[in-house]
Enzyme design. Structure first.
Site, PDB file in Angstrom:
ATOM      1  N   VAL A  42       0.935  -1.433   0.158  1.00 18.18           N
ATOM      2  CA  VAL A  42      -0.277  -0.126  -0.331  1.00 18.18           C
ATOM      3  C   VAL A  42       0.867   1.337  -0.033  1.00 18.18           C
ATOM      4  CG1 VAL A  42      -0.463   0.194   2.314  1.00 18.18           C
ATOM      5  CG2 VAL A  42      -1.653   0.880   0.657  1.00 18.18           C
TER       6      VAL A  42
ATOM      7  N   GLU B 278      -6.641  -1.856   5.783  1.00 13.84           N
ATOM      8  CA  GLU B 278      -6.631  -2.061   6.924  1.00 13.84           C
ATOM      9  C   GLU B 278      -5.805  -3.594   7.671  1.00 13.84           C
ATOM     10  OE1 GLU B 278      -7.542  -5.566   6.818  1.00 13.84           O
ATOM     11  OE2 GLU B 278      -7.613  -5.194   4.647  1.00 13.84           O
TER      12      GLU B 278
ATOM     13  N   GLY C  92      -5.605  -6.642   1.412  1.00  9.71           N
ATOM     14  CA  GLY C  92      -6.257  -5.905   2.261  1.00  9.71           C
ATOM     15  C   GLY C  92      -4.967  -5.162   1.832  1.00  9.71           C
ATOM     16  N   GLU C  93      -4.618  -4.168   3.761  1.00  7.96           N
ATOM     17  CA  GLU C  93      -4.399  -2.627   3.313  1.00  7.96           C
ATOM     18  C   GLU C  93      -4.740  -1.193   2.432  1.00  7.96           C
ATOM     19  OE1 GLU C  93      -0.312  -3.271   2.077  1.00  7.96           O
ATOM     20  OE2 GLU C  93       0.484  -5.110   3.492  1.00  7.96           O
ATOM     21  N   GLY C  94      -5.295  -1.714   2.165  1.00  8.57           N
ATOM     22  CA  GLY C  94      -5.843  -1.138   0.877  1.00  8.57           C
ATOM     23  C   GLY C  94      -4.921  -0.571  -0.377  1.00  8.57           C
TER      24      GLY C  94
END
Lengths: 371, 371
Positions: A96, A194, A335-337
């Site tokens: 990210v 997240e 995830g992580e964006g």
């Protein structure tokens, strides 16, 4: 609940919708030839209330928290990876970080409840100045670090297999933190990210409880459990769901299953919807926060764009429940964006099409034959 | 054929592939968690021969030409739209103009055989200076215009329903033009675009002939024919296919069905493959040029990235025939290179992941549990 949740009224400006559609249809292309980009342009115009929408100062908000349930072996990775990845986000080395840099997204990482003291950590500590321009919100720790906001409820949730992951008061505080964070951020677009080892379990539990879907269908391999691991995870989550059979409301379910990062994202989504920001939804866990927010305020999803459909099997079910059609299908499961960041240029393109493309009339291009 | 076609040797550096995969697997993410972006990173690394690939000076080449067959009613739009859209490209108002600007893609429009004299047109005429930086190749017309290259074979192909769309010499010249155009362009990435009223018909015919698929399956509504129009188009194309039953080789089929823009793109693809450029394939028509090039030089497709899958039904069949998996599925059916431009940031992301993401070791992040 003493916290007053932000409202998100229905978007129903039919006149604006008609003007936007007319504008799209008169661009120099066959009717509908830009496919789903046209629907995206319409949605962005409606959210931003403009026939010439422009995305301004997009904010990537990565909320991190640890999960008591992780001790039960629901993840292929140890809980320490949560704080280590937060450090990686801040150092610029995570996916990210790289993608936010590529697309000019301001990155704010939030310690919502990581089992680690970042203020005491060895990394270099900056002053109050943000990362650059309008980046990041100030931390409330004694030693703030650039790009990191400390909004820690506790060092990880409690183990949801023995009791609620958080108290009602903790849940409310995390939501309030999310609301306050977004209030401080500039711009008109929020991208959700997240990090939290164990948080696909919380997401699966929330999905099953809020939609009534079977927990097995909602549960996948997360960061990479093998078949035995997934089978164990499914058995455990079925028991956890049964233990909290009385957690029937969205907020009760959120408190029962966690996590702090999801609750903080719920607040962030509600506030962003209230402010008419474009909300770019990432993967399975970020989508769960939207599911909870949508259950609390039923027009939130009108402000949302689904960036992608994750390889985690519950994600498709969740997007279907929200009525969102994802832009990308790249089998991401990070995830992580990261997915939100990857889809971001498509939102920019949709706005640019509306703003910059010529009409048949302005370009002197012939319309279709009527023969 | 007197023209010597560029070679495209097989990419088979197994050692580089192994090093790239190792590098990808050691980035701070669960194994495979970036899904198809990881396969894309591997492919770009192999094409560019680097563990840290960087895309340099990307070139969007939009080839335009008219089709004699258009007089038979195979398109919803009149042939004049071809030249009008070329003017729109040059004025910056078309979808591909907007998207190229957004992503910093140098845009060169090529008159491969448009039924219009651009040098005599009323639009302002620039000098020899390119659009900006290393943009565009010089035109060979007496009055060159910025961003436009005149490589006109004839003002439109002949009507393929009565004879070959072009002669063997014309076909060869168009391919030679494509080769020469790419030789003049800087950078290591070529994005394919096209414009030509009637060119989905040429593409459908080429697909049917080169793969043996039934012409009905290869034929769709193009820019938006209704059901009756599609039925008429299918009957006509079946007749055209039968008329040129002897056009069995890739080059004979290309000459029989046209068009000049597809033949020029075939040359461009061959030269780009020869120079180890990354070739970003757009929609149905651009993919047809790759199909022909691949039939001539069987490792061309190793250098290709399929940007998207078009709503035109033949495109999926064509991508399957090439063994390419498209990055986007947005129901686009515009051509121009619009889909290639939309997918471009994903290629940049894949390279950035390889170059900039931390490894578990460098970031101090724990590997997965081995329990």
């Amino acid at each position: 609940m003493t916290l007053e949740l932000p409202t998100a009224p229905k978007l129903d400006d039919a006149a604006l919708a008609a003007r936007l559609q007319h504008r799209i249809d008169n661009k120099t292309k066959p009717l509908g030839a830009l496919g789903r980009l046209e629907a995206l342009a319409l949605r962005l115009g409606l959210i931003l209330g403009s026939e010439s929408p422009a995305l301004v100062a997009p904010q990537m908000l990565v909320c991190a928290g640890d999960h008591g349930l992780a001790a039960r072996g629901v993840s292929a990775y140890p809980s320490d990876v949560t704080w280590q990845m937060v450090e990686n986000f801040l150092a610029g080395g995570a996916a990210v970080s790289v993608l936010a840099r590529q697309h000019g997204l301001a990155l704010t990482v939030v310690d919502c409840g990581v089992r680690h003291d970042f203020a005491a950590a060895g990394a270099p500590q900056g002053g109050e100045a943000p990362l650059g321009g309008q980046r990041s919100v100030g931390a409330n720790s004694s030693a703030p670090r650039d790009g990191l906001a400390i909004r820690k409820i506790a060092p990880g949730t409690a183990d949801a297999s023995v009791g609620p992951a958080m108290s009602a008061a903790q849940c409310e505080q995390a939501i309030a933190n999310g609301i306050a964070l977004v209030r401080e951020l500039p711009g008109n677009a929020l991208l959700l990210g997240e990090m939290g080892i164990g948080n696909t379990s919380a997401a699966s539990l929330l999905l099953a409880r809020l939609t009534g879907l079977d927990i097995d269908a909602c549960t996948g391999s997360g960061t990479g459990l093998d078949a035995d691991g997934v089978a164990r995870k499914r058995r455990l989550l079925r028991d956890v769901l049964a233990l909290h059979a009385d957690a029937g409301t969205p907020l009760a379910a959120l408190a029962a299953f966690g996590g702090f990062e999801i609750a903080t994202l719920v607040g962030a989504v509600l506030q962003a919807a209230h402010e008419q920001r474009v909300i770019v939804v990432d993967g399975f866990i970020a989508s769960t926060a939207v599911l909870v927010a949508q259950a609390l305020r039923p027009h939130v999803v009108q402000r949302c764009v689904a960036a992608h459909e994750s390889a985690e099997p519950g994600h498709r079910l969740l997007l279907d429940a929200l009525g969102l059609d994802p832009l990308l299908r790249l089998d991401l499961r990070l995830g992580e964006g990261s997915g939100a960041a990857l889809a971001w240029p498509l939102l920019e393109s949709a706005c640019a099409i509306l703003r910059e493309m010529a009409s048949f009339e302005s370009a002197g291009v012939s319309q279709r034959d009527n023969t």
